[in-house]
Design a protein around this motif. Structure first.
Motif, mmCIF file in Angstrom:
data_model
loop_
_atom_site.group_PDB
_atom_site.id
_atom_site.type_symbol
_atom_site.label_atom_id
_atom_site.label_comp_id
_atom_site.label_asym_id
_atom_site.label_seq_id
_atom_site.Cartn_x
_atom_site.Cartn_y
_atom_site.Cartn_z
ATOM 1 N N GLN A 176 0.833 -1.197 0.000
ATOM 2 C CA GLN A 176 0.000 0.000 0.000
ATOM 3 C C GLN A 176 0.873 1.254 0.000
ATOM 4 O O GLN A 176 1.938 1.272 0.600
ATOM 5 C CB GLN A 176 -0.852 0.052 1.264
ATOM 6 C CG GLN A 176 -1.850 -1.064 1.423
ATOM 7 C CD GLN A 176 -2.657 -0.842 2.681
ATOM 8 O OE1 GLN A 176 -3.356 0.147 2.826
ATOM 9 N NE2 GLN A 176 -2.551 -1.781 3.610
ATOM 10 N N ALA B 86 -3.532 6.005 -0.590
ATOM 11 C CA ALA B 86 -3.734 6.468 -1.963
ATOM 12 C C ALA B 86 -4.879 5.687 -2.593
ATOM 13 O O ALA B 86 -5.075 4.501 -2.302
ATOM 14 C CB ALA B 86 -2.451 6.282 -2.773
ATOM 15 N N GLU B 87 -5.635 6.380 -3.431
ATOM 16 C CA GLU B 87 -6.754 5.761 -4.135
ATOM 17 C C GLU B 87 -6.483 5.761 -5.631
ATOM 18 O O GLU B 87 -5.941 6.735 -6.167
ATOM 19 C CB GLU B 87 -8.047 6.531 -3.852
ATOM 20 C CG GLU B 87 -8.479 6.473 -2.404
ATOM 21 C CD GLU B 87 -9.748 7.263 -2.121
ATOM 22 O OE1 GLU B 87 -10.260 7.942 -3.041
ATOM 23 O OE2 GLU B 87 -10.222 7.209 -0.977
ATOM 24 N N GLY B 88 -6.858 4.664 -6.293
ATOM 25 C CA GLY B 88 -6.719 4.581 -7.749
ATOM 26 C C GLY B 88 -5.304 4.841 -8.192
ATOM 27 O O GLY B 88 -4.368 4.189 -7.755
ATOM 28 N N THR B 89 -5.143 5.838 -9.055
ATOM 29 C CA THR B 89 -3.831 6.151 -9.622
ATOM 30 C C THR B 89 -3.186 7.374 -8.964
ATOM 31 O O THR B 89 -2.249 7.949 -9.528
ATOM 32 C CB THR B 89 -3.953 6.414 -11.141
ATOM 33 O OG1 THR B 89 -4.838 7.528 -11.351
ATOM 34 C CG2 THR B 89 -4.482 5.186 -11.869
ATOM 35 N N GLU B 90 -3.649 7.747 -7.776
ATOM 36 C CA GLU B 90 -3.090 8.911 -7.090
ATOM 37 C C GLU B 90 -1.603 8.741 -6.810
ATOM 38 O O GLU B 90 -1.156 7.681 -6.395
ATOM 39 C CB GLU B 90 -3.758 9.114 -5.727
ATOM 40 C CG GLU B 90 -5.099 9.758 -5.762
ATOM 41 C CD GLU B 90 -5.665 9.956 -4.358
ATOM 42 O OE1 GLU B 90 -6.407 10.933 -4.201
ATOM 43 O OE2 GLU B 90 -5.387 9.154 -3.444
ATOM 44 N N GLY B 91 -0.868 9.820 -7.010
ATOM 45 C CA GLY B 91 0.507 9.890 -6.568
ATOM 46 C C GLY B 91 0.529 10.442 -5.155
ATOM 47 O O GLY B 91 -0.516 10.799 -4.597
ATOM 48 N N GLU C 61 -1.159 14.046 -4.699
ATOM 49 C CA GLU C 61 -2.622 14.042 -4.822
ATOM 50 C C GLU C 61 -3.265 13.398 -3.597
ATOM 51 O O GLU C 61 -4.267 13.891 -3.074
ATOM 52 C CB GLU C 61 -3.072 13.290 -6.090
ATOM 53 C CG GLU C 61 -2.707 13.969 -7.386
ATOM 54 C CD GLU C 61 -1.319 13.579 -7.903
ATOM 55 O OE1 GLU C 61 -0.924 14.146 -8.925
ATOM 56 O OE2 GLU C 61 -0.634 12.744 -7.285
ATOM 57 N N CYS C 62 -2.679 12.308 -3.137
ATOM 58 C CA CYS C 62 -3.184 11.628 -1.944
ATOM 59 C C CYS C 62 -3.088 12.548 -0.730
ATOM 60 O O CYS C 62 -4.035 12.677 0.053
ATOM 61 C CB CYS C 62 -2.413 10.334 -1.710
ATOM 62 S SG CYS C 62 -2.883 9.450 -0.205
#
Length: 153
Positions: free
Chosen positions: A2, A39-44, A47-48
């Motif tokens: 994760q 982090a969710e999806g494709t977050e870096g 963004e997270c």
């Protein structure tokens, strides 16, 4: 593995700390930590960080620094790669957090709070205003820290 973020937001010599008291089956129950999450999806990492801080505190960060990469290994959960940030500017007003109580705590008092044993290692670096980026590996068996290693860059 994760990917998560953790941020210590600073204002007037204090860190915004989250006393984790509200979530059921929380590995962080009754501990004091910074704010952040998974982090969710494709977050870096950035963004997270911005999403999690906004969700948990209501604040929008306007100045932050990526300070360290921390690998958590535990016999209680999936391994985690945590991106550690500090922030010193934001807009907005604090909201009620559904994970616990948000409290501004004097930076000198933070090490005295009940935290994870390994948190003391990276908090020492942050409180000393260590400028170098670092990596830290923490291995836990239950709540006990059994291995640690730090590298500076």
């Amino acid at each position: 593995m994760q990917i998560t973020t953790l941020c210590y937001i600073e204002q007037d010599g204090k860190y915004l700390m989250l006393h984790r008291t509200k979530k059921k089956h929380d590995i962080n129950e009754n501990k004091w930590i910074g704010v952040g999450g998974h982090a969710e999806g494709t977050e870096g990492p950035e963004e997270c960080l911005l999403r999690e801080v906004k969700e948990e505190t209501g604040l929008t960060l306007t100045s932050y620094r990526f300070r360290a990469l921390i690998t958590f290994v535990s016999d209680k959960q999936e391994p985690e790669m945590m991106c550690l940030f500090t922030a010193d500017a934001f807009t907005g007003k604090l909201i009620t957090c559904d994970e616990g109580e948000l409290v501004w705590v004097d930076k000198r008092e933070v090490p005295k709070l009940p935290t994870w044993e390994g948190d003391a290692i990276f908090l020492e670096r942050l409180l000393a205003d260590e400028e170098r980026f670092f990596t830290l590996r923490l291995v836990y068996e239950g709540d006990k820290l059994v291995e640690k290693s730090v590298n500076f860059y």
